[in-house]
Motif scaffolding. Structure first.
Motif, PDB file in Angstrom:
ATOM      1  N   ARG A   6      -2.533   9.833  11.207  1.00 15.70           N
ATOM      2  CA  ARG A   6      -2.415  11.243  10.829  1.00 15.70           C
ATOM      3  C   ARG A   6      -1.337  11.463   9.780  1.00 15.70           C
ATOM      4  O   ARG A   6      -1.344  12.472   9.068  1.00 15.70           O
ATOM      5  CB  ARG A   6      -2.127  12.093  12.067  1.00 15.70           C
ATOM      6  CG  ARG A   6      -0.859  11.709  12.819  1.00 15.70           C
ATOM      7  CD  ARG A   6      -0.702  12.549  14.083  1.00 15.70           C
ATOM      8  NE  ARG A   6       0.465  12.141  14.850  1.00 15.70           N
ATOM      9  CZ  ARG A   6       1.707  12.527  14.592  1.00 15.70           C
ATOM     10  NH1 ARG A   6       1.932  13.344  13.575  1.00 15.70           N
ATOM     11  NH2 ARG A   6       2.711  12.119  15.348  1.00 15.70           N
ATOM     12  N   LYS A   7      -0.362  10.538   9.676  1.00 20.03           N
ATOM     13  CA  LYS A   7       0.692  10.652   8.682  1.00 20.03           C
ATOM     14  C   LYS A   7       0.340   9.945   7.376  1.00 20.03           C
ATOM     15  O   LYS A   7       1.059  10.067   6.387  1.00 20.03           O
ATOM     16  CB  LYS A   7       2.007  10.080   9.223  1.00 20.03           C
ATOM     17  CG  LYS A   7       2.598  10.863  10.381  1.00 20.03           C
ATOM     18  CD  LYS A   7       3.943  10.267  10.801  1.00 20.03           C
ATOM     19  CE  LYS A   7       4.568  11.057  11.941  1.00 20.03           C
ATOM     20  NZ  LYS A   7       5.882  10.477  12.328  1.00 20.03           N
ATOM     21  N   SER A   8      -0.744   9.223   7.381  1.00 22.39           N
ATOM     22  CA  SER A   8      -1.117   8.421   6.213  1.00 22.39           C
ATOM     23  C   SER A   8      -1.734   9.296   5.129  1.00 22.39           C
ATOM     24  O   SER A   8      -2.628  10.098   5.385  1.00 22.39           O
ATOM     25  CB  SER A   8      -2.100   7.316   6.604  1.00 22.39           C
ATOM     26  OG  SER A   8      -1.512   6.433   7.534  1.00 22.39           O
ATOM     27  N   LYS A   9      -1.233   9.154   3.923  1.00 23.81           N
ATOM     28  CA  LYS A   9      -1.787   9.833   2.765  1.00 23.81           C
ATOM     29  C   LYS A   9      -2.650   8.882   1.923  1.00 23.81           C
ATOM     30  O   LYS A   9      -3.396   9.322   1.052  1.00 23.81           O
ATOM     31  CB  LYS A   9      -0.663  10.396   1.885  1.00 23.81           C
ATOM     32  CG  LYS A   9       0.236  11.388   2.609  1.00 23.81           C
ATOM     33  CD  LYS A   9      -0.552  12.587   3.116  1.00 23.81           C
ATOM     34  CE  LYS A   9       0.357  13.584   3.818  1.00 23.81           C
ATOM     35  NZ  LYS A   9      -0.405  14.728   4.392  1.00 23.81           N
ATOM     36  N   ALA A  10      -2.509   7.585   2.194  1.00 18.45           N
ATOM     37  CA  ALA A  10      -3.293   6.580   1.466  1.00 18.45           C
ATOM     38  C   ALA A  10      -3.412   5.331   2.327  1.00 18.45           C
ATOM     39  O   ALA A  10      -2.651   5.133   3.271  1.00 18.45           O
ATOM     40  CB  ALA A  10      -2.641   6.241   0.129  1.00 18.45           C
ATOM     41  N   LEU A  11      -4.392   4.512   2.018  1.00 21.02           N
ATOM     42  CA  LEU A  11      -4.576   3.219   2.677  1.00 21.02           C
ATOM     43  C   LEU A  11      -4.327   2.122   1.649  1.00 21.02           C
ATOM     44  O   LEU A  11      -4.927   2.126   0.575  1.00 21.02           O
ATOM     45  CB  LEU A  11      -5.994   3.086   3.247  1.00 21.02           C
ATOM     46  CG  LEU A  11      -6.363   4.058   4.357  1.00 21.02           C
ATOM     47  CD1 LEU A  11      -7.828   3.882   4.732  1.00 21.02           C
ATOM     48  CD2 LEU A  11      -5.469   3.868   5.583  1.00 21.02           C
ATOM     49  N   GLN A  12      -3.416   1.201   1.974  1.00 16.42           N
ATOM     50  CA  GLN A  12      -3.107   0.086   1.084  1.00 16.42           C
ATOM     51  C   GLN A  12      -3.859  -1.153   1.572  1.00 16.42           C
ATOM     52  O   GLN A  12      -3.682  -1.595   2.696  1.00 16.42           O
ATOM     53  CB  GLN A  12      -1.601  -0.197   1.080  1.00 16.42           C
ATOM     54  CG  GLN A  12      -1.217  -1.446   0.278  1.00 16.42           C
ATOM     55  CD  GLN A  12       0.260  -1.759   0.375  1.00 16.42           C
ATOM     56  OE1 GLN A  12       1.082  -1.081  -0.192  1.00 16.42           O
ATOM     57  NE2 GLN A  12       0.588  -2.797   1.128  1.00 16.42           N
ATOM     58  N   VAL A  13      -4.714  -1.690   0.720  1.00 17.65           N
ATOM     59  CA  VAL A  13      -5.471  -2.914   1.031  1.00 17.65           C
ATOM     60  C   VAL A  13      -4.932  -4.034   0.144  1.00 17.65           C
ATOM     61  O   VAL A  13      -4.951  -3.926  -1.084  1.00 17.65           O
ATOM     62  CB  VAL A  13      -6.977  -2.724   0.796  1.00 17.65           C
ATOM     63  CG1 VAL A  13      -7.713  -4.032   1.028  1.00 17.65           C
ATOM     64  CG2 VAL A  13      -7.528  -1.632   1.708  1.00 17.65           C
ATOM     65  N   SER A  14      -4.433  -5.099   0.783  1.00 24.89           N
ATOM     66  CA  SER A  14      -3.874  -6.233   0.047  1.00 24.89           C
ATOM     67  C   SER A  14      -4.575  -7.522   0.459  1.00 24.89           C
ATOM     68  O   SER A  14      -4.997  -7.679   1.609  1.00 24.89           O
ATOM     69  CB  SER A  14      -2.362  -6.357   0.316  1.00 24.89           C
ATOM     70  OG  SER A  14      -1.672  -5.206  -0.119  1.00 24.89           O
ATOM     71  N   PHE A  15      -4.712  -8.442  -0.472  1.00 24.64           N
ATOM     72  CA  PHE A  15      -5.296  -9.752  -0.213  1.00 24.64           C
ATOM     73  C   PHE A  15      -4.972 -10.646  -1.405  1.00 24.64           C
ATOM     74  O   PHE A  15      -4.363 -10.211  -2.384  1.00 24.64           O
ATOM     75  CB  PHE A  15      -6.830  -9.657  -0.028  1.00 24.64           C
ATOM     76  CG  PHE A  15      -7.533  -9.017  -1.181  1.00 24.64           C
ATOM     77  CD1 PHE A  15      -8.016  -9.764  -2.241  1.00 24.64           C
ATOM     78  CD2 PHE A  15      -7.701  -7.634  -1.223  1.00 24.64           C
ATOM     79  CE1 PHE A  15      -8.656  -9.170  -3.309  1.00 24.64           C
ATOM     80  CE2 PHE A  15      -8.340  -7.023  -2.288  1.00 24.64           C
ATOM     81  CZ  PHE A  15      -8.821  -7.799  -3.330  1.00 24.64           C
ATOM     82  N   SER A  16      -5.359 -11.894  -1.304  1.00 24.13           N
ATOM     83  CA  SER A  16      -5.172 -12.835  -2.408  1.00 24.13           C
ATOM     84  C   SER A  16      -6.497 -13.525  -2.712  1.00 24.13           C
ATOM     85  O   SER A  16      -7.246 -13.876  -1.796  1.00 24.13           O
ATOM     86  CB  SER A  16      -4.119 -13.899  -2.060  1.00 24.13           C
ATOM     87  OG  SER A  16      -2.833 -13.334  -1.996  1.00 24.13           O
ATOM     88  N   LEU A  17      -6.782 -13.677  -3.992  1.00 30.54           N
ATOM     89  CA  LEU A  17      -7.897 -14.525  -4.397  1.00 30.54           C
ATOM     90  C   LEU A  17      -7.397 -15.965  -4.307  1.00 30.54           C
ATOM     91  O   LEU A  17      -6.448 -16.340  -4.986  1.00 30.54           O
ATOM     92  CB  LEU A  17      -8.333 -14.190  -5.823  1.00 30.54           C
ATOM     93  CG  LEU A  17      -8.868 -12.771  -6.046  1.00 30.54           C
ATOM     94  CD1 LEU A  17      -9.244 -12.565  -7.506  1.00 30.54           C
ATOM     95  CD2 LEU A  17     -10.050 -12.481  -5.152  1.00 30.54           C
ATOM     96  N   ALA A  18      -8.013 -16.757  -3.423  1.00 34.21           N
ATOM     97  CA  ALA A  18      -7.519 -18.105  -3.143  1.00 34.21           C
ATOM     98  C   ALA A  18      -7.621 -19.012  -4.365  1.00 34.21           C
ATOM     99  O   ALA A  18      -8.462 -18.804  -5.251  1.00 34.21           O
ATOM    100  CB  ALA A  18      -8.293 -18.713  -1.978  1.00 34.21           C
ATOM    101  N   LYS A  19      -6.760 -20.019  -4.395  1.00 34.85           N
ATOM    102  CA  LYS A  19      -6.782 -20.988  -5.480  1.00 34.85           C
ATOM    103  C   LYS A  19      -8.110 -21.747  -5.472  1.00 34.85           C
ATOM    104  O   LYS A  19      -8.580 -22.188  -4.432  1.00 34.85           O
ATOM    105  CB  LYS A  19      -5.623 -21.977  -5.318  1.00 34.85           C
ATOM    106  CG  LYS A  19      -5.565 -23.048  -6.410  1.00 34.85           C
ATOM    107  CD  LYS A  19      -4.378 -23.969  -6.201  1.00 34.85           C
ATOM    108  CE  LYS A  19      -4.312 -25.030  -7.293  1.00 34.85           C
ATOM    109  NZ  LYS A  19      -3.162 -25.950  -7.106  1.00 34.85           N
ATOM    110  N   ASN A  20      -8.698 -21.892  -6.644  1.00 39.29           N
ATOM    111  CA  ASN A  20      -9.985 -22.578  -6.759  1.00 39.29           C
ATOM    112  C   ASN A  20     -10.097 -23.141  -8.173  1.00 39.29           C
ATOM    113  O   ASN A  20     -10.367 -22.413  -9.126  1.00 39.29           O
ATOM    114  CB  ASN A  20     -11.141 -21.615  -6.479  1.00 39.29           C
ATOM    115  CG  ASN A  20     -12.480 -22.318  -6.399  1.00 39.29           C
ATOM    116  OD1 ASN A  20     -12.630 -23.447  -6.892  1.00 39.29           O
ATOM    117  ND2 ASN A  20     -13.456 -21.680  -5.794  1.00 39.29           N
TER     118      ASN A  20
END
Length: 290
Positions: A190-204
């Protein structure tokens, strides 16, 4: 009957009828949303099954292209492991999120192992190609050399197709956090104004470098999608996404963060984050937001 009794009674009956109609409408809507979410989960499971089967078939093809008994034995062992995981996946219901997540991690491991064998066999074939070419040059067998080159070209094309599959990107370390109005992490939805989505593109090292358009799709507990990011093509259909971003990828692990601005009331429950790139689902994870 007395009008003083009849009129309130009619009003009560009308209110009850309206309530029943409203309840039926909402139950039908919830059923449809649950069905759509189940169809997406089944689609994800089917894609995993196809990949497992494709990897198992590739092991069979590679065994016919190598004369090293030790490597053939290793390929056989990995093929049997892949087939065993495929059987486990086929016996798993698409609604079993924990088992599906485990088998998705196993799929990433199978892909990485297959990639290493593709590179190793490609190196052996290149070495064999050089030795064959040198032997042909010494003997002066120009016609035979042309036949071998034609055969190696076909083999190279087959290996190129395998390398393309092994070059698929993987999204690792996926996280989703609520951000309050001061841009600080919060555990309260209820206090959130945004959602932060984080990840990494794995080494390839086999993946093609350059700009990659990454699409993020967030499914709510009700089965709907947090929209606003437009659409993207996937499995011969157009899917809605929550947000997207162009990422410069050079083959090394590449951290990526996107923000979704909340412009509607969100319901507590399990949210599912799915990440797509190059026409593939490269990662997904579920989060419980309170």
């Amino acid at each position: 009957m007395n009008k003083k009794i009849l009129i309130p009674l009619v009003l009560v009956i009308l209110l009850l009828a309206a309530g029943v109609a409203w309840l039926y409408f909402n139950l039908d809507r919830q059923k449809q949303q649950n069905q759509e979410m189940a169809e997406l989960a089944e689609l994800d499971k089917k894609e995993m099954e196809n990949e497992y089967q494709q990897f198992a078939n590739q092991y069979s093809e590679m065994k016919t292209q190598i004369n090293n008994d030790s490597i053939v034995a290793q390929l056989t062992q990995e093929q049997e492991r892949t087939q065993r995981l495929l059987k486990e996946l086929q016996d798993t219901k698409s609604t079993d999120a924990r088992e599906i997540t485990r088998l998705k991690k196993e799929l990433a491991t199978v892909r990485a192992v297959l990639r290493s064998y593709v590179i190793e066999i490609d190196s052996l074939n290149r070495l064999n190609q050089n030795l064959t070419a040198e032997n042909t040059r010494i003997r002066g067998q120009y016609e035979e050399a042309n036949k071998q080159i034609a055969g190696l070209s076909t083999e190279k094309q087959s290996l190129s197709e395998k390398v393309a599959i092994a070059a698929q990107l993987d999204a690792v370390g996926i996280s989703m956090t609520g951000m309050d109005k001061r841009n600080k992490p919060t555990t309260k939805l209820r206090k959130s104004k945004a959602l932060q989505v984080s990840f990494s593109l794995a080494k390839n090292v086999t993946a093609q470098s350059g700009m990659k358009t990454v699409y993020v799709r967030i499914d709510t507990p009700t089965g709907s999608v947090l929209g606003g990011g437009g659409t993207f093509p996937y499995e011969n259909k157009s899917l809605e996404c929550s947000m997207k971003r162009n990422v410069e990828y050079g083959g090394n692990e590449t951290p990526t963060t996107l923000y979704y601005t909340i412009n509607q009331a969100l319901q507590s429950g399990t949210y599912r984050v799915s990440i797509f790139a190059d026409g593939n689902m490269i990662g997904s994870k579920s989060f419980v937001l309170e």
